[in-house]
Design an enzyme around this catalytic site. Sequence first.
Site, PDB file in Angstrom:
ATOM      1  NE  ARG A 291       2.593  -3.537   0.159  1.00  0.00           N
ATOM      2  CZ  ARG A 291       3.844  -3.406   0.575  1.00  0.00           C
ATOM      3  NH1 ARG A 291       4.257  -2.295   1.131  1.00  0.00           N
ATOM      4  NH2 ARG A 291       4.691  -4.389   0.423  1.00  0.00           N
TER       5      ARG A 291
ATOM      6  CD  GLU B  51       2.070 -11.307   2.921  1.00  0.00           C
ATOM      7  OE1 GLU B  51       0.827 -11.258   3.019  1.00  0.00           O
ATOM      8  OE2 GLU B  51       2.730 -10.519   2.219  1.00  0.00           O
TER       9      GLU B  51
ATOM     10  NE  ARG C 182      -2.040  -3.115  -2.463  1.00  0.00           N
ATOM     11  CZ  ARG C 182      -1.309  -4.077  -1.911  1.00  0.00           C
ATOM     12  NH1 ARG C 182      -1.672  -4.595  -0.744  1.00  0.00           N
ATOM     13  NH2 ARG C 182      -0.222  -4.527  -2.487  1.00  0.00           N
TER      14      ARG C 182
END
Length: 164
Positions: free
Chosen positions: A50, A58, A92
């Site tokens: 990330r 998004e 992540r």
Amino acid sequence: MKIINVALIALLLTTSPLFAADTLSGKIVNVSDGDTVTLLVNNTETFKVRLSEIDAPEKSQAWGNKAKQALTMLVATKNVTVLSSGKDRYGRILGTLFLNERNINKLMVQNGDAWAYTKYVTDHEYFRLQDQAKNSQIGLWSMDENQIIPPWEWRQNAKSKKTK
């Protein structure tokens, strides 16, 4: 027994890519969206990364697909280095992505494909780059004003609509 444990820990710390001075190098094998990639290290291990300090729209949000395409064009199938700053709540790796010493996280903001993630920014140059993109009306800043919604607000609005 303690000697074996210490030796095992030392071996893991020196051979695991996650502990190599908080730096990982490998090939980008997938771009999930405008701020998340999959890194293949040593042709054996994959890590979700990330991109830290930024937040891209998004996929279902205005400019979301364009942000993903922009990141794909920059790094897909390329060898990169990730400077890790830890892990997020989803496991992540949080990191800054470098391609030939170019900071890809900053480039995404500079090109108007992501926001400086206000809540998590530690390098204030992200805000300067965002202001430049906004003033030049490039990337997402070229959209109609009512479509320009920071992803963290958009997610919050989507979440509150689900609970109603």
